[in-house]
Scaffold this active site. Structure first.
Site, PDB file in Angstrom:
ATOM      1  CB  CYS A 137      -0.924  -0.012   1.216  1.00 32.18           C
ATOM      2  SG  CYS A 137      -1.989   1.444   1.322  1.00 32.18           S
ATOM      3  CB  CYS A 140      -0.576   2.360   3.952  1.00 29.56           C
ATOM      4  SG  CYS A 140      -2.237   1.856   3.485  1.00 29.56           S
ATOM      5  CG  ASP A 141       3.194   1.062   4.514  1.00 28.02           C
ATOM      6  OD1 ASP A 141       2.684   1.519   5.549  1.00 28.02           O
ATOM      7  OD2 ASP A 141       3.034  -0.113   4.132  1.00 28.02           O
TER       8      ASP A 141
END
Length: 309
Positions: A137, A140-141
């Site tokens: 992701c 997300c990261d």
């Protein structure tokens, strides 16, 4: 024979969608049970730090957030049980849930929140390095790799979107795809062509993740000529699709061609009293915050369903 137990609502899946649904159902004074076969938080719990969930300026651990959601739902009398569901019967006024132990449960409404699992490359150490340079992701990261070199694997819309997102914050992005052209929609082509720090490795696959305690690079192989190349990088973002965890309900509710539950923003499925929340639902964006939104809506719809009977 194991005795049958009845509930107003049974929620299958203990990720952010499931626990938000449990919280809202509990606050609505519905007799609520949440079933989770693995760890609290679902896929969210495998993320070391969630940096894009509102309200946490320094980010929050996925496992910690999952445990906090669980405690909050239980404070409103929602029951949690670690159990694996082996079969469901979703038609009719009462839905039947059978557990691996043989126990049979019934509910007037069911919220499906089993999520989706990222499709893995199947490489050695891939799972061990998740959260240590391996990610599924970018949104997300990606922030953890600001100013660094990363590799994106895939050729569809998700890979294209990830590459563009990462190109804005990373020093260098290398996209690896097994074909000689992207399958992504045309809307991505122009912005990708304008990225000066985006490189391509066509007709190639990642065949090894290089690492010590964290990712240090990848080895890729050209599938046409067999030549290999090592790319030094700090992160690898794998975007080769997801697998919705909808095997339990296959054949009972309407799924799309990829196996996702066909349910709109109201989370209603093709069966009355059955709702879908989170990553297993047909939707354009799969994030913790969208799963939480689905969970709240599904609980509201389940409450209305129970009250209408």
């Amino acid at each position: 024979m194991t005795p049958q137990k009845d509930y107003d609502v049974i929620i299958i899946g203990g990720g952010p969608a499931g626990y938000t649904a449990a919280l809202y159902c509990g606050r609505a004074a519905l007799n609520t049970l949440l079933l989770e076969k693995l760890s609290t938080g679902g896929q969210m719990a495998t993320t070391t730090t969630i940096d894009n969930y509102p309200g946490f300026e320094q980010g929050v651990g996925g496992f910690d957030l999952g445990m906090a959601m669980k405690k909050q739902a239980e404070r409103f009398s929602a029951e949690t049980r670690p159990a694996e569901v082996t079969s469901v019967s979703l038609e009719g006024a009462w839905k039947t849930i059978v557990l691996q132990t043989g126990e049979t449960l019934r509910a007037r409404a069911v919220i499906l929140a089993m999520g989706a699992s990222p499709r893995e490359l199947g490489l050695p150490q891939e799972r061990k390095l998740r959260g240590k340079g391996v990610s599924y992701c970018a949104t997300c990261d990606g922030a953890f790799f600001r100013g660094k070199t990363v590799v994106v694997v895939g050729g569809g819309d998700t890979a294209a979107a990830d590459a563009l997102f990462l190109a804005r914050i990373c020093k260098r992005v290398v996209l690896v795809h097994r074909r000689d052209t992207m399958r992504a929609s045309a809307a991505y082509r122009k912005p990708m062509s304008e990225c000066n720090n985006l490189e391509y490795r066509w007709n190639s696959v990642v065949d090894e993740i290089l690492h010590d305690q964290v990712v240090t690079g990848v080895q890729i192989k050209n599938i046409q000529n067999g030549k290999t190349e090592e790319i030094d990088c700090q992160g690898i973002f794998i975007a080769v699709g997801q697998i919705p965890n909808t095997q339990l309900c296959s054949g009972q509710i309407q799924l799309d061609a990829k196996g996702y539950v066909m349910a709109g923003e109201d989370t209603k499925t093709s069966l009355a009293g059955v709702f879908a929340a989170g990553d297993l639902r047909q939707k354009p964006l799969r994030q913790v915050v969208t799963a939480v939104s689905d969970g709240a809506v599904a609980a509201y719809m389940a409450e209305k369903s129970c009250l209408s009977e």
